[in-house]
Design a protein around this motif. Structure first.
Motif, PDB file in Angstrom:
ATOM      1  N   ALA A   1      10.166   4.974  -1.239  1.00  0.00           N
ATOM      2  CA  ALA A   1      11.197   4.332  -0.421  1.00  0.00           C
ATOM      3  C   ALA A   1      11.352   5.064   0.905  1.00  0.00           C
ATOM      4  CB  ALA A   1      12.521   4.307  -1.174  1.00  0.00           C
ATOM      5  N   HIS A   2      11.349   6.390   0.845  1.00  0.00           N
ATOM      6  CA  HIS A   2      11.464   7.185   2.068  1.00  0.00           C
ATOM      7  C   HIS A   2      10.280   6.913   2.999  1.00  0.00           C
ATOM      8  CE1 HIS A   2      12.338  10.374   4.813  1.00  0.00           C
ATOM      9  NE2 HIS A   2      11.212  11.002   4.529  1.00  0.00           N
ATOM     10  N   LYS A   3       9.092   6.859   2.434  1.00  0.00           N
ATOM     11  CA  LYS A   3       7.898   6.618   3.241  1.00  0.00           C
ATOM     12  C   LYS A   3       7.949   5.224   3.877  1.00  0.00           C
ATOM     13  CE  LYS A   3       2.895   7.117   3.154  1.00  0.00           C
ATOM     14  NZ  LYS A   3       1.730   7.427   2.339  1.00  0.00           N
TER      15      LYS A   3
ATOM     16  N   ARG B   1       8.966  -5.930  15.567  1.00  0.00           N
ATOM     17  CA  ARG B   1       8.380  -7.064  16.292  1.00  0.00           C
ATOM     18  C   ARG B   1       8.540  -8.365  15.509  1.00  0.00           C
ATOM     19  NH1 ARG B   1       3.138  -4.803  19.577  1.00  0.00           N
ATOM     20  NH2 ARG B   1       4.183  -2.966  20.406  1.00  0.00           N
ATOM     21  N   VAL B   2       8.342  -8.311  14.204  1.00  0.00           N
ATOM     22  CA  VAL B   2       8.519  -9.498  13.363  1.00  0.00           C
ATOM     23  C   VAL B   2       9.970  -9.968  13.440  1.00  0.00           C
ATOM     24  CG1 VAL B   2       8.629 -10.275  10.945  1.00  0.00           C
ATOM     25  CG2 VAL B   2       6.583  -9.115  11.804  1.00  0.00           C
TER      26      VAL B   2
ATOM     27  N   ALA C   1       0.829  -1.206   0.000  1.00  0.00           N
ATOM     28  CA  ALA C   1       0.000   0.000   0.000  1.00  0.00           C
ATOM     29  C   ALA C   1       0.864   1.257   0.000  1.00  0.00           C
ATOM     30  CB  ALA C   1      -0.937   0.008   1.199  1.00  0.00           C
ATOM     31  N   VAL C   2       1.998   1.193   0.704  1.00  0.00           N
ATOM     32  CA  VAL C   2       2.899   2.334   0.740  1.00  0.00           C
ATOM     33  C   VAL C   2       3.673   2.436  -0.578  1.00  0.00           C
ATOM     34  CG1 VAL C   2       4.977   3.269   1.836  1.00  0.00           C
ATOM     35  CG2 VAL C   2       3.118   2.378   3.245  1.00  0.00           C
TER      36      VAL C   2
ATOM     37  N   ALA D   1       6.192   4.974  10.902  1.00  0.00           N
ATOM     38  CA  ALA D   1       6.292   4.474  12.279  1.00  0.00           C
ATOM     39  C   ALA D   1       5.598   3.122  12.422  1.00  0.00           C
ATOM     40  CB  ALA D   1       5.699   5.481  13.251  1.00  0.00           C
ATOM     41  N   GLN D   2       4.451   2.989  11.781  1.00  0.00           N
ATOM     42  CA  GLN D   2       3.710   1.733  11.863  1.00  0.00           C
ATOM     43  C   GLN D   2       4.513   0.598  11.233  1.00  0.00           C
ATOM     44  OE1 GLN D   2      -0.003   1.745   9.717  1.00  0.00           O
ATOM     45  NE2 GLN D   2      -0.794  -0.010  10.834  1.00  0.00           N
ATOM     46  N   LEU D   3       5.068   0.821  10.051  1.00  0.00           N
ATOM     47  CA  LEU D   3       5.880  -0.201   9.392  1.00  0.00           C
ATOM     48  C   LEU D   3       7.114  -0.539  10.217  1.00  0.00           C
ATOM     49  CD1 LEU D   3       5.854   0.707   5.593  1.00  0.00           C
ATOM     50  CD2 LEU D   3       5.000  -1.366   6.653  1.00  0.00           C
TER      51      LEU D   3
END
Length: 145
Positions: free
Chosen positions: A63-65, A78-79, A36-37, A70-72
């Motif tokens: 790529a910057h996004k 965690r993964v 999506a990003v 923060a969510q990604l």
């Protein structure tokens, strides 16, 4: 250890267990979020379109996004911590350690006693191995448990 510290520790352990339990779904969600990003037009999100006078290459912005979301970043963190734990358990001389995680968190059909019977271990060993696995994730995340 104070009562508050025990409460925080137990909440952290429950969160880690929930993350392990949902690991496969989290991987799927992470891929979808990255897509999506990376490809907002394919998903129908036009919010990051910025008119520019330069070349029409959105790759650097995407790529910057992906690197700064923060969510990604948190999902990846965690993964990665869970994957680290899985690598350590698979490399362990006791193959039952990885199987314990698989049976306890992903199989869903066994009780503690059933897992112990499957792996030919005592309940004490079950709880020790589980605690050590959770500690691997916590340490990788920088959490104290």
């Amino acid at each position: 250890m104070t009562r508050r510290d025990r409460h925080i520790r137990n909440a952290s352990l429950r969160l880690i267990e929930a993350e392990i339990r949902n690991y496969h779904q989290t991987l799927k969600d992470l891929r979808e979020l990255e897509e999506a990003v990376a490809y907002p037009a394919a998903i129908g999100d036009f919010s990051d379109r910025v008119p520019s006078a330069g070349p029409n290459d959105p790759t650097p912005a995407r790529a910057h996004k992906m690197m700064t979301s923060a969510q990604l970043l948190e999902i990846r963190r965690r993964v990665e911590a869970i994957e680290y734990m899985l690598r350590v358990l698979k490399a362990s001389p006791e193959p039952g350690r990885y199987e314990l995680i698989r049976l306890a968190y992903w199989d869903g059909r066994y009780t503690v006693r059933g897992i112990c019977d499957q792996l030919s271990i005592s309940e004490r060993t079950y709880y020790r191995w589980r605690r050590e696995a959770l500690q691997l994730v916590a340490e990788r995340l920088g959490w104290e448990v």
